[in-house]
Design a protein around this motif. Structure first.
Motif, mmCIF file in Angstrom:
data_model
loop_
_atom_site.group_PDB
_atom_site.id
_atom_site.type_symbol
_atom_site.label_atom_id
_atom_site.label_comp_id
_atom_site.label_asym_id
_atom_site.label_seq_id
_atom_site.Cartn_x
_atom_site.Cartn_y
_atom_site.Cartn_z
ATOM 1 N N ASP A 90 0.830 -1.208 0.000
ATOM 2 C CA ASP A 90 0.000 0.000 0.000
ATOM 3 C C ASP A 90 0.866 1.260 0.000
ATOM 4 O OD1 ASP A 90 -2.271 -1.571 0.011
ATOM 5 O OD2 ASP A 90 -2.656 -1.318 2.157
ATOM 6 N N ILE A 91 1.929 1.247 0.784
ATOM 7 C CA ILE A 91 2.839 2.393 0.824
ATOM 8 C C ILE A 91 3.476 2.599 -0.544
ATOM 9 C CG2 ILE A 91 5.011 3.252 1.786
ATOM 10 C CD1 ILE A 91 4.124 1.845 4.448
ATOM 11 N N ASN A 92 3.897 1.504 -1.192
ATOM 12 C CA ASN A 92 4.503 1.603 -2.522
ATOM 13 C C ASN A 92 3.522 2.143 -3.554
ATOM 14 O OD1 ASN A 92 7.048 0.729 -1.711
ATOM 15 N ND2 ASN A 92 6.539 -1.415 -2.051
ATOM 16 N N GLN A 93 2.235 1.987 -3.289
ATOM 17 C CA GLN A 93 1.207 2.525 -4.179
ATOM 18 C C GLN A 93 0.788 3.932 -3.738
ATOM 19 O OE1 GLN A 93 -1.967 -0.348 -4.360
ATOM 20 N NE2 GLN A 93 -0.598 -1.964 -5.019
ATOM 21 N N GLN A 94 1.671 4.552 -2.924
ATOM 22 C CA GLN A 94 1.488 5.932 -2.478
ATOM 23 C C GLN A 94 0.288 6.123 -1.541
ATOM 24 O OE1 GLN A 94 3.950 8.221 -3.305
ATOM 25 N NE2 GLN A 94 4.901 6.388 -4.125
ATOM 26 N N GLN A 95 -0.069 5.087 -0.816
ATOM 27 C CA GLN A 95 -1.116 5.234 0.197
ATOM 28 C C GLN A 95 -0.561 6.033 1.365
ATOM 29 O OE1 GLN A 95 -4.309 4.077 0.218
ATOM 30 N NE2 GLN A 95 -4.107 3.218 -1.830
ATOM 31 N N LEU A 97 -0.474 7.023 5.493
ATOM 32 C CA LEU A 97 -0.502 6.260 6.740
ATOM 33 C C LEU A 97 -1.934 6.040 7.220
ATOM 34 C CD1 LEU A 97 1.013 4.936 9.091
ATOM 35 C CD2 LEU A 97 1.094 7.174 10.185
ATOM 36 N N GLU A 98 -2.785 7.036 7.055
ATOM 37 C CA GLU A 98 -4.161 6.932 7.533
ATOM 38 C C GLU A 98 -4.901 5.779 6.855
ATOM 39 O OE1 GLU A 98 -2.888 9.918 6.270
ATOM 40 O OE2 GLU A 98 -2.335 10.605 8.259
ATOM 41 N N ALA A 99 -4.483 5.391 5.661
ATOM 42 C CA ALA A 99 -5.136 4.308 4.932
ATOM 43 C C ALA A 99 -4.704 2.934 5.447
ATOM 44 C CB ALA A 99 -4.830 4.415 3.438
ATOM 45 N N LEU A 100 -3.639 2.879 6.229
ATOM 46 C CA LEU A 100 -3.144 1.612 6.757
ATOM 47 C C LEU A 100 -3.792 1.341 8.115
ATOM 48 C CD1 LEU A 100 0.657 2.116 6.050
ATOM 49 C CD2 LEU A 100 -1.079 1.158 4.526
ATOM 50 N N ASP A 101 -4.118 0.106 8.370
ATOM 51 C CA ASP A 101 -4.748 -0.238 9.645
ATOM 52 C C ASP A 101 -3.694 -0.662 10.669
ATOM 53 O OD1 ASP A 101 -6.600 -0.760 11.612
ATOM 54 O OD2 ASP A 101 -7.201 -2.702 10.775
ATOM 55 N N VAL A 102 -2.785 0.256 10.983
ATOM 56 C CA VAL A 102 -1.748 -0.027 11.975
ATOM 57 C C VAL A 102 -2.374 -0.277 13.347
ATOM 58 C CG1 VAL A 102 0.335 0.835 13.107
ATOM 59 C CG2 VAL A 102 0.003 1.204 10.654
ATOM 60 N N PRO A 103 -3.374 0.505 13.768
ATOM 61 C CA PRO A 103 -3.994 0.206 15.067
ATOM 62 C C PRO A 103 -4.605 -1.201 15.114
ATOM 63 C CG PRO A 103 -4.535 2.422 14.405
ATOM 64 C CD PRO A 103 -3.867 1.772 13.224
ATOM 65 N N GLY A 104 -5.251 -1.620 14.040
ATOM 66 C CA GLY A 104 -5.808 -2.974 13.992
ATOM 67 C C GLY A 104 -4.718 -4.030 14.074
ATOM 68 N N PHE A 105 -3.612 -3.794 13.378
ATOM 69 C CA PHE A 105 -2.482 -4.722 13.429
ATOM 70 C C PHE A 105 -1.945 -4.824 14.855
ATOM 71 C CE2 PHE A 105 2.099 -5.459 13.435
ATOM 72 C CZ PHE A 105 2.155 -6.699 12.812
ATOM 73 N N MET A 106 -1.778 -3.682 15.506
ATOM 74 C CA MET A 106 -1.252 -3.699 16.875
ATOM 75 C C MET A 106 -2.235 -4.358 17.836
ATOM 76 S SD MET A 106 1.824 -2.772 17.016
ATOM 77 C CE MET A 106 1.991 -2.602 18.799
ATOM 78 N N HIS A 107 -3.505 -4.155 17.630
ATOM 79 C CA HIS A 107 -4.500 -4.826 18.467
ATOM 80 C C HIS A 107 -4.351 -6.344 18.313
ATOM 81 C CE1 HIS A 107 -8.271 -5.793 20.442
ATOM 82 N NE2 HIS A 107 -8.578 -6.539 19.388
#
Length: 137
Positions: A90-95, A97-107
């Protein structure tokens, strides 16, 4: 301000593993603090490499010591690594940070620590208590 805060009830009693888990929190907060695509790319790779190394060490320990839930635990590791690869794509596709579910991953990761990793510790602690009273993990 850090969104992910380490709490002592996450401790498993193995200094190396606990330090690796604490580092995950630091890296996740670093990822959230990323200000541009370059920082996002760098921080997701740092997180991925840390997680992969941690999982490899944990898997070697479980396999060498005959942990009965080894296969299931490895499957959960693989799912988390796949999620990090998705983040990277997603980052490589220029997404952003808000588009990434980092909180869900950490949960999911915290749930993994308190349930699955704690189960490893409990299993080997009971095995060792039967032998010598000392935990391996």
């Amino acid at each position: 301000m850090n969104q992910f805060v380490w709490e002592n009830h996450y401790l498993l009693g193995n200094e190396k593993v606990d330090q690796q888990h604490k580092e995950l929190f630091r890296l996740a907060n670093r990822l959230l603090a990323s200000k541009d695509i370059h920082a996002l790319t760098e921080n997701i790779m740092l997180l991925y490499h840390h997680v992969r190394e941690h999982f490899q060490a944990e898997e070697v320990f479980m396999k060498q010591n005959g942990y009965p839930e080894y296969q299931h635990h490895v499957q959960t590791h693989n799912l988390m690594l796949e999620k990090l690869v998705e983040f990277s794509n997603d980052i490589n596709q220029q997404q952003q940070l808000e588009a990434l579910d980092v909180p869900g991953f950490m949960h999911d990761w915290i749930a993994h620590i308190v349930a699955e990793d704690a189960a490893i510790n409990a299993y080997f602690a009971s095995q060792q208590e039967q032998k010598s009273g000392k935990s391996l993990y």
